[in-house]
Write a protein that holds these residues in place. Structure first.
Motif, PDB file in Angstrom:
ATOM      1  N   THR A 142      -3.918 -16.615 -26.450  1.00 37.27           N
ATOM      2  CA  THR A 142      -2.384 -17.281 -25.786  1.00 37.27           C
ATOM      3  C   THR A 142      -2.597 -17.544 -24.326  1.00 37.27           C
ATOM      4  N   PRO A 143      -2.505 -18.740 -23.837  1.00 36.39           N
ATOM      5  CA  PRO A 143      -2.771 -18.891 -22.161  1.00 36.39           C
ATOM      6  C   PRO A 143      -1.760 -18.123 -21.596  1.00 36.39           C
ATOM      7  N   ILE A 144      -2.191 -17.557 -20.539  1.00 43.38           N
ATOM      8  CA  ILE A 144      -1.296 -16.612 -19.701  1.00 43.38           C
ATOM      9  C   ILE A 144      -1.304 -17.032 -18.235  1.00 43.38           C
ATOM     10  N   ILE A 145      -0.264 -17.290 -17.591  1.00 50.99           N
ATOM     11  CA  ILE A 145      -0.247 -17.528 -16.160  1.00 50.99           C
ATOM     12  C   ILE A 145       0.470 -16.348 -15.607  1.00 50.99           C
ATOM     13  N   THR A 146      -0.267 -15.652 -14.436  1.00 46.02           N
ATOM     14  CA  THR A 146       0.604 -14.576 -13.756  1.00 46.02           C
ATOM     15  C   THR A 146       1.247 -15.250 -12.598  1.00 46.02           C
ATOM     16  N   PHE A 147       2.345 -14.586 -12.194  1.00 41.78           N
ATOM     17  CA  PHE A 147       3.096 -14.883 -10.975  1.00 41.78           C
ATOM     18  C   PHE A 147       2.679 -13.475 -10.091  1.00 41.78           C
ATOM     19  N   SER A 148       2.381 -13.780  -8.781  1.00 44.80           N
ATOM     20  CA  SER A 148       1.927 -12.506  -8.083  1.00 44.80           C
ATOM     21  C   SER A 148       2.402 -12.904  -6.553  1.00 44.80           C
ATOM     22  N   ALA A 149       3.277 -11.907  -5.953  1.00 40.77           N
ATOM     23  CA  ALA A 149       3.797 -12.150  -4.600  1.00 40.77           C
ATOM     24  C   ALA A 149       2.694 -11.411  -3.654  1.00 40.77           C
ATOM     25  N   ALA A 150       1.652 -10.773  -4.135  1.00 41.69           N
ATOM     26  CA  ALA A 150       0.471 -10.516  -3.446  1.00 41.69           C
ATOM     27  C   ALA A 150      -0.455 -11.569  -3.038  1.00 41.69           C
ATOM     28  N   VAL A 151      -0.870 -11.972  -1.711  1.00 41.33           N
ATOM     29  CA  VAL A 151      -1.701 -12.885  -1.698  1.00 41.33           C
ATOM     30  C   VAL A 151      -3.162 -12.858  -1.128  1.00 41.33           C
ATOM     31  N   MET A 152      -3.555 -11.534  -1.267  1.00 37.93           N
ATOM     32  CA  MET A 152      -5.201 -11.059  -0.814  1.00 37.93           C
ATOM     33  C   MET A 152      -5.788 -11.977  -1.710  1.00 37.93           C
ATOM     34  N   ASP A 153      -6.971 -11.971  -1.092  1.00 36.86           N
ATOM     35  CA  ASP A 153      -8.025 -13.193  -1.708  1.00 36.86           C
ATOM     36  C   ASP A 153      -8.346 -12.499  -2.983  1.00 36.86           C
TER      37      ASP A 153
ATOM     38  N   LEU B 245     -22.415   8.823  10.442  1.00 42.34           N
ATOM     39  CA  LEU B 245     -22.359   7.561  10.066  1.00 42.34           C
ATOM     40  C   LEU B 245     -21.738   7.296   8.561  1.00 42.34           C
ATOM     41  N   ILE B 246     -22.120   7.929   7.651  1.00 42.77           N
ATOM     42  CA  ILE B 246     -22.046   7.712   6.392  1.00 42.77           C
ATOM     43  C   ILE B 246     -20.493   8.081   6.130  1.00 42.77           C
ATOM     44  N   LYS B 247     -20.188   9.204   6.526  1.00 46.46           N
ATOM     45  CA  LYS B 247     -18.669   9.590   6.643  1.00 46.46           C
ATOM     46  C   LYS B 247     -17.740   8.716   7.213  1.00 46.46           C
ATOM     47  N   ALA B 248     -18.373   8.118   8.277  1.00 49.03           N
ATOM     48  CA  ALA B 248     -17.415   7.130   9.272  1.00 49.03           C
ATOM     49  C   ALA B 248     -17.231   5.943   8.425  1.00 49.03           C
ATOM     50  N   LYS B 249     -18.377   5.613   7.866  1.00 49.73           N
ATOM     51  CA  LYS B 249     -18.342   4.373   6.848  1.00 49.73           C
ATOM     52  C   LYS B 249     -17.482   4.482   5.689  1.00 49.73           C
ATOM     53  N   GLU B 250     -17.360   5.731   5.124  1.00 49.48           N
ATOM     54  CA  GLU B 250     -16.698   6.077   4.060  1.00 49.48           C
ATOM     55  C   GLU B 250     -15.138   5.824   4.420  1.00 49.48           C
ATOM     56  N   LEU B 251     -14.930   6.623   5.603  1.00 50.77           N
ATOM     57  CA  LEU B 251     -13.511   6.615   6.093  1.00 50.77           C
ATOM     58  C   LEU B 251     -12.890   5.242   6.611  1.00 50.77           C
ATOM     59  N   ALA B 252     -13.857   4.533   7.096  1.00 50.83           N
ATOM     60  CA  ALA B 252     -13.677   2.917   7.572  1.00 50.83           C
ATOM     61  C   ALA B 252     -13.228   2.275   5.995  1.00 50.83           C
ATOM     62  N   GLU B 253     -14.020   2.491   5.031  1.00 56.78           N
ATOM     63  CA  GLU B 253     -13.860   1.660   3.674  1.00 56.78           C
ATOM     64  C   GLU B 253     -12.496   2.198   2.985  1.00 56.78           C
TER      65      GLU B 253
ATOM     66  N   GLY C  35     -10.076   3.447   4.705  1.00 58.53           N
ATOM     67  CA  GLY C  35      -9.036   2.865   5.556  1.00 58.53           C
ATOM     68  C   GLY C  35      -8.297   1.422   5.425  1.00 58.53           C
ATOM     69  N   LYS C  36      -9.686   0.642   4.903  1.00 57.37           N
ATOM     70  CA  LYS C  36      -9.803  -0.835   4.788  1.00 57.37           C
ATOM     71  C   LYS C  36      -8.978  -0.821   3.352  1.00 57.37           C
ATOM     72  N   ARG C  37      -9.462   0.065   2.298  1.00 61.90           N
ATOM     73  CA  ARG C  37      -8.596   0.005   1.143  1.00 61.90           C
ATOM     74  C   ARG C  37      -7.065   0.295   1.317  1.00 61.90           C
ATOM     75  N   ILE C  38      -6.839   1.354   2.105  1.00 59.35           N
ATOM     76  CA  ILE C  38      -5.253   1.632   2.152  1.00 59.35           C
ATOM     77  C   ILE C  38      -4.652   0.504   2.913  1.00 59.35           C
ATOM     78  N   LYS C  39      -5.335   0.006   3.754  1.00 58.42           N
ATOM     79  CA  LYS C  39      -4.463  -1.292   4.607  1.00 58.42           C
ATOM     80  C   LYS C  39      -4.335  -2.311   3.649  1.00 58.42           C
ATOM     81  N   GLU C  40      -5.527  -2.638   2.602  1.00 59.82           N
ATOM     82  CA  GLU C  40      -5.284  -3.686   1.768  1.00 59.82           C
ATOM     83  C   GLU C  40      -4.428  -3.470   0.834  1.00 59.82           C
ATOM     84  N   ASN C  41      -4.030  -2.259   0.477  1.00 62.85           N
ATOM     85  CA  ASN C  41      -3.163  -1.739  -0.651  1.00 62.85           C
ATOM     86  C   ASN C  41      -1.866  -1.863  -0.025  1.00 62.85           C
TER      87      ASN C  41
END
Length: 528
Positions: A483-494, A145-153, A155-161
């Motif tokens: 100095t104030p900094i505003i970033t532009f980002s084309a990625a829109v994940m939360d 289960l720990i291994k599956a959880k790590e793989l799922a996490e 996978g989630k990171r790969i998907k989010e990236n």
């Protein structure tokens, strides 16, 4: 059944023979010896579960033998039963039990009592071993289960990236196309050019819709998607959707019509953005898979209960239809009716999956009726609260974006189209600027000059925007840390905005951006 090993230790062979005869049965192995030292070797080498040990023996008595067994990790769990012919005084029994024995039997042995006690200890051993076996299995399952959880996490990171990178790579050029189209609209154009520009915007927004579908689906799956209900003009919403999709219908010479129930309420409480998304997907799909004939949006009231009304939105087409065996498949992510559908019509296969998930989130019902080569009817039904009194909002007038006075901004952007777009917009607001192509150049430029604000793209070569912001905040351009900094980002994940703010950005603007939003942010961070 696994046999249980029982060790009998007694210096008198006749006592061993008597006990063996008493205990003889198929589910146990009896190992015996008259020598205590031999008993230690047997206990060490064999898997002994129960040991029946005589107390009085030459060389080493039973108490000494048990103390040695209990002191060794390998033999400490053997169940010890003392067998003795000496006095029945309590002190001997206490001594034996305190040594680690589980019972104390007196000679002459009662065959029934002895057999019953040994039976109970054998059952105890079996239970203990079963528990150990189950614990080992649980430990193995836990590791899996720990291994599956790590793989799922992972996978989630790969998907989010992947989603973040894909979002950036697609939204960046779309930002340039939409931005340049907006700039072009402000130049002198004839009617034909205006029409071509409108088509360019429709195509750009369609492309943007694909990436937004992917991101929406990801948010729905992760449970981060919310329904926001507000007063909605249902008739206006339906007409606007049909009007937006009229161009592709006209191109295919299809009749695109709308059939509204005359009893429809003027205003309902609904998430208009998501309802719009459902209708856009359903009607867009209908147009896509219809060669000739018509596509009709029929909106009707199914039921009323007090101040609530059940409305059905049905999209009826005369298209290719769907085979009965493929009806369930078409709602799955990245799936279409068959491989030939993808080849002939293209598309991501996300539209109906988005509709299915949105319908579920909104608490509505999604239905489909279809016959191959004869057309389909996709319908969405839901209950809505009728809004009786709504404050009439004035139509907002186009905001005039006033120029700035004596403002100098550093722009870090590597994409040539976006660089051109931002430069043109800032020039129109009379802003003085320096433009660099990566984070390292931004820091070097900041060391040389004073700026009222920095506009920093997130993804850049050599040094990305977030790394540059961290270094600026750490003092790599001495005296310019705040100095104030505003970033532009084309990625829109939360998490993108959180990551940028954690790096030290004052605010984040998503691409494609609205010039009015950029103007407001510049004003916010350069005045006061």
């Amino acid at each position: 059944m696994e046999k249980i090993n029982i060790l009998i230790v007694d210096d008198r062979p006749e006592n061993i023979i008597a006990l063996e005869a008493l205990l003889q049965r198929k589910d146990i192995n009896i190992i015996s010896t008259t020598n205590p030292n031999e008993a230690l070797r047997l206990a060490w080498e064999m898997d002994i579960a129960i040991a029946m040990i005589d107390v009085q023996m030459p060389e080493m008595d039973g108490f000494e033998l048990v103390e040695i067994l209990k002191s060794n990790p390998r033999t400490k769990d053997i169940l010890i039963i003392f067998v003795t012919a000496i006095s029945k005084e309590t002190k001997y029994a206490v001594k034996g039990l305190s040594t680690g024995a589980v019972d104390y039997l007196y000679k002459p042995l009662d065959p029934f009592v002895t057999s019953a006690k040994v039976d109970s200890f054998i059952q105890f051993v079996r239970n203990q071993r079963e528990i150990k076996k189950k614990n080992k299995e649980l430990e193995a399952y836990q590791k899996e289960l720990i291994k599956a959880k790590e793989l799922a996490e992972q996978g989630k990171r790969i998907k989010e990236n992947f989603l973040a990178n894909m979002s950036h790579e697609i939204r960046t050029p779309i930002n340039g196309i939409i931005g340049i189209a907006q700039l072009l609209k402000k130049t002198g154009l004839n009617e034909e050019q205006h029409e071509m520009l409108n088509l360019l915007e429709v195509s750009s927004n369609s492309l943007l819709g694909v990436i937004n579908d992917v991101l929406d689906l990801s948010k729905i799956e992760s449970g981060k998607f919310k329904i926001n209900r507000a007063p909605t003009d249902i008739t206006k919403l339906c007409k606007s959707v049909v009007d937006l999709l009229r161009i592709p219908a006209v191109e295919k010479e299809l009749k695109l019509d709308i059939d509204l129930d005359p009893e429809l309420p003027a205003m309902i409480l609904s998430d208009s953005l998501r309802l719009n998304q459902i209708l856009m997907n359903l009607i867009g799909n209908a147009i896509k898979f219809t060669h000739e004939g018509s596509v009709i949006l029929k909106v009707e009231i199914l039921d009323r209960k007090g101040n609530n009304v059940q409305i059905r939105f049905a999209v009826i087409d005369s298209g290719i239809g769907v085979a009965k065996e493929n009806l369930d498949k078409i709602f799955e992510t990245f799936e279409q009716a068959d491989e030939q559908t993808t080849i002939k019509f293209g598309g991501t296969g996300l539209g109906l999956s988005i509709v299915k998930n949105l319908a579920k989130l909104k608490g509505g019902t999604l239905e489909v009726q279809s016959e191959e080569s004869k057309g389909s009817t996709f319908s969405f039904s839901n209950w809505y609260e009728i809004i009786k009194e709504v404050e009439v909002l004035k139509k907002p007038t186009e905001e005039v974006l006033m120029p700035f006075n004596n403002l100098k901004i550093l722009v870090a952007e590597d994409n040539p189209i976006n660089k051109f777009l931002i430069t043109k917009i800032l020039q129109s607001w009379h802003i003085e600027m320096d433009v660099v192509e990566n984070g390292k150049e931004a820091i070097d430029k900041l060391r040389e000059n004073d700026y009222d604000l920095i506009l920093m793209d997130t993804f850049m070569p050599v040094m990305n925007g977030l790394e540059a912001i961290k270094l600026i905040r750490e003092g790599y351009a001495s005296g310019k840390e705040n100095t104030p900094i505003i970033t532009f980002s084309a990625a829109v994940m939360d998490t993108d905005k959180e990551t940028a703010m954690a790096a030290g950005a004052n605010d984040v603007i998503s691409k494609p951006f609205d010039p009015a939003t950029l103007h407001k942010k510049i004003q916010e961070f350069t005045t006061g």
